[in-house]
Design an enzyme around this catalytic site. Structure first.
Site, PDB file in Angstrom:
ATOM      1  N   LEU A  46      -8.707  -9.958 -10.658  1.00 50.30           N
ATOM      2  CA  LEU A  46      -9.369  -9.492 -11.867  1.00 50.30           C
ATOM      3  C   LEU A  46     -10.692  -8.820 -11.476  1.00 50.30           C
ATOM      4  CD1 LEU A  46      -8.773  -9.787 -14.918  1.00 50.30           C
ATOM      5  CD2 LEU A  46     -10.271 -11.794 -14.911  1.00 50.30           C
ATOM      6  N   ILE A  47     -11.008  -7.731 -12.159  1.00 49.93           N
ATOM      7  CA  ILE A  47     -12.256  -7.022 -11.830  1.00 49.93           C
ATOM      8  C   ILE A  47     -13.415  -7.620 -12.642  1.00 49.93           C
ATOM      9  CG2 ILE A  47     -13.407  -4.763 -11.825  1.00 49.93           C
ATOM     10  CD1 ILE A  47     -11.033  -4.837  -9.896  1.00 49.93           C
ATOM     11  N   HIS A  86       0.387  -0.309 -13.611  1.00 49.57           N
ATOM     12  CA  HIS A  86       1.145  -1.531 -13.847  1.00 49.57           C
ATOM     13  C   HIS A  86       2.630  -1.179 -13.903  1.00 49.57           C
ATOM     14  CE1 HIS A  86       1.621  -5.686 -14.982  1.00 49.57           C
ATOM     15  NE2 HIS A  86       2.557  -5.295 -15.828  1.00 49.57           N
ATOM     16  N   GLY A 115       0.792  -1.226   0.000  1.00 43.33           N
ATOM     17  CA  GLY A 115       0.000   0.000   0.000  1.00 43.33           C
ATOM     18  C   GLY A 115       0.822   1.273   0.000  1.00 43.33           C
ATOM     19  N   SER A 116       2.072   1.209  -0.454  1.00 46.05           N
ATOM     20  CA  SER A 116       2.852   2.453  -0.451  1.00 46.05           C
ATOM     21  C   SER A 116       2.274   3.458  -1.449  1.00 46.05           C
ATOM     22  CB  SER A 116       4.337   2.189  -0.719  1.00 46.05           C
ATOM     23  OG  SER A 116       4.558   1.770  -2.036  1.00 46.05           O
ATOM     24  N   ASN A 117       1.699   2.974  -2.542  1.00 50.06           N
ATOM     25  CA  ASN A 117       1.028   3.903  -3.467  1.00 50.06           C
ATOM     26  C   ASN A 117      -0.231   4.497  -2.844  1.00 50.06           C
ATOM     27  OD1 ASN A 117       2.179   4.197  -6.372  1.00 50.06           O
ATOM     28  ND2 ASN A 117       2.523   2.041  -5.836  1.00 50.06           N
TER      29      ASN A 117
HETATM   30  C1  GAR Z   1       3.127  -1.329  -7.578  1.00 47.74           C
HETATM   31  O1  GAR Z   1       4.437  -1.299  -8.068  1.00 47.74           O
HETATM   32  C2  GAR Z   1       2.142  -1.547  -8.705  1.00 47.74           C
HETATM   33  O2  GAR Z   1       2.573  -1.009  -9.927  1.00 47.74           O
HETATM   34  C3  GAR Z   1       2.088  -3.044  -8.788  1.00 47.74           C
HETATM   35  O3  GAR Z   1       2.109  -3.478  -7.452  1.00 47.74           O
HETATM   36  C4  GAR Z   1       2.926  -2.566  -6.695  1.00 47.74           C
HETATM   37  C5  GAR Z   1       2.197  -2.259  -5.410  1.00 47.74           C
HETATM   38  O4  GAR Z   1       3.057  -1.604  -4.522  1.00 47.74           O
HETATM   39  N1  GAR Z   1       0.907  -3.485  -9.467  1.00 47.74           N
HETATM   40  C6  GAR Z   1       0.879  -4.590 -10.213  1.00 47.74           C
HETATM   41  O5  GAR Z   1       1.839  -5.316 -10.362  1.00 47.74           O
HETATM   42  C7  GAR Z   1      -0.454  -4.860 -10.891  1.00 47.74           C
HETATM   43  N2  GAR Z   1      -0.340  -5.911 -11.841  1.00 47.74           N
HETATM   44  P1  GAR Z   1       2.469  -0.908  -3.215  1.00 47.74           P
HETATM   45  O6  GAR Z   1       1.549  -1.930  -2.527  1.00 47.74           O
HETATM   46  O7  GAR Z   1       3.657  -0.590  -2.379  1.00 47.74           O
HETATM   47  O8  GAR Z   1       1.716   0.319  -3.642  1.00 47.74           O
END
Ligand code: GAR
Length: 189
Positions: A87-88, A104, A12-14
């Protein structure tokens, strides 16, 4: 007030970055975070950030569509997938056309599809000796990573970069560009 909800499956850092981006903004509210993973670190982040976090299972997501009902009652302007790995289902896509976006960690259509997420992507990129990689922000459709591309940002790689190096370059791009792309979409109409 524009409303955003976020979906995440892991760290969840994003999510945290997007919440902080809108902290002082009175026109945009992050209403809720949804996660399919009861062990996800995003749950702790939400507690610290004071954001409601809903944990759900497959049943509520795709069988009785409880989560879809909740989304309908929230009526968000944007549903943001930030490291969400399921998947949604098409009911969601049809209920929120052009309102569900994903990030992505590669330049789609490269390194997309089922099983291509997070560290798996970075390892494949390094294994193939790619000279560049990047991020893709795209609308979500019924298939993994195939929705219409909104934006792509690339970065160069060194031949010595490890999968961890790639991951940190990608995260850096995500933290800068994902909130900006979200903001552009919210201000589009
Ligand atoms: C992110 O790098 C995102 O791009 C990727 O998961 C990571 C989540 O990081 N998403 C995918 O690979 C989707 N196919 P986070 O939990 O630290 O935000």
């Amino acid at each position: 007030m524009k409303k955003i909800v976020l979906f995440a499956s892991g760290s969840g850092s994003n999510v945290e970055n997007i919440v902080n981006f809108y902290k002082e903004n009175e026109k945009v509210e992050i209403l809720r975070v949804f996660t399919n993973n009861p062990k996800a670190y995003v749950i702790e982040r939400c507690a610290k950030l004071n954001i409601e976090c809903t944990v759900f299972g497959r049943k509520e997501f795709r069988d009785n569509l409880v989560i879809l009902d909740e989304l309908r009652s929230i009526n968000p302007d944007l549903i943001v997938l930030a490291g969400f790995l399921w998947l949604i289902p098409s009911d969601y896509i049809q209920s929120f056309p052009q309102k569900i976006v994903n990030i992505h960690p590669a330049m789609l259509p490269k390194y997309g599809g089922k099983g291509m997420f997070g560290q798996h992507v970075h390892e494949a990129v390094v294994q193939n000796g790619e000279k560049e990689t990047g991020i893709t922000i795209h609308y979500v459709n019924e298939r993994y990573d195939e929705g219409q591309i909104i934006k792509q940002i690339s970065c160069e790689l060194k031949s010595t970069d490890t999968a961890e190096d790639v991951a940190s370059k990608i995260h850096e791009l995500e933290y800068t560009h994902f909130p900006l792309a979200i903001d552009e979409l919210l201000n589009k109409d």
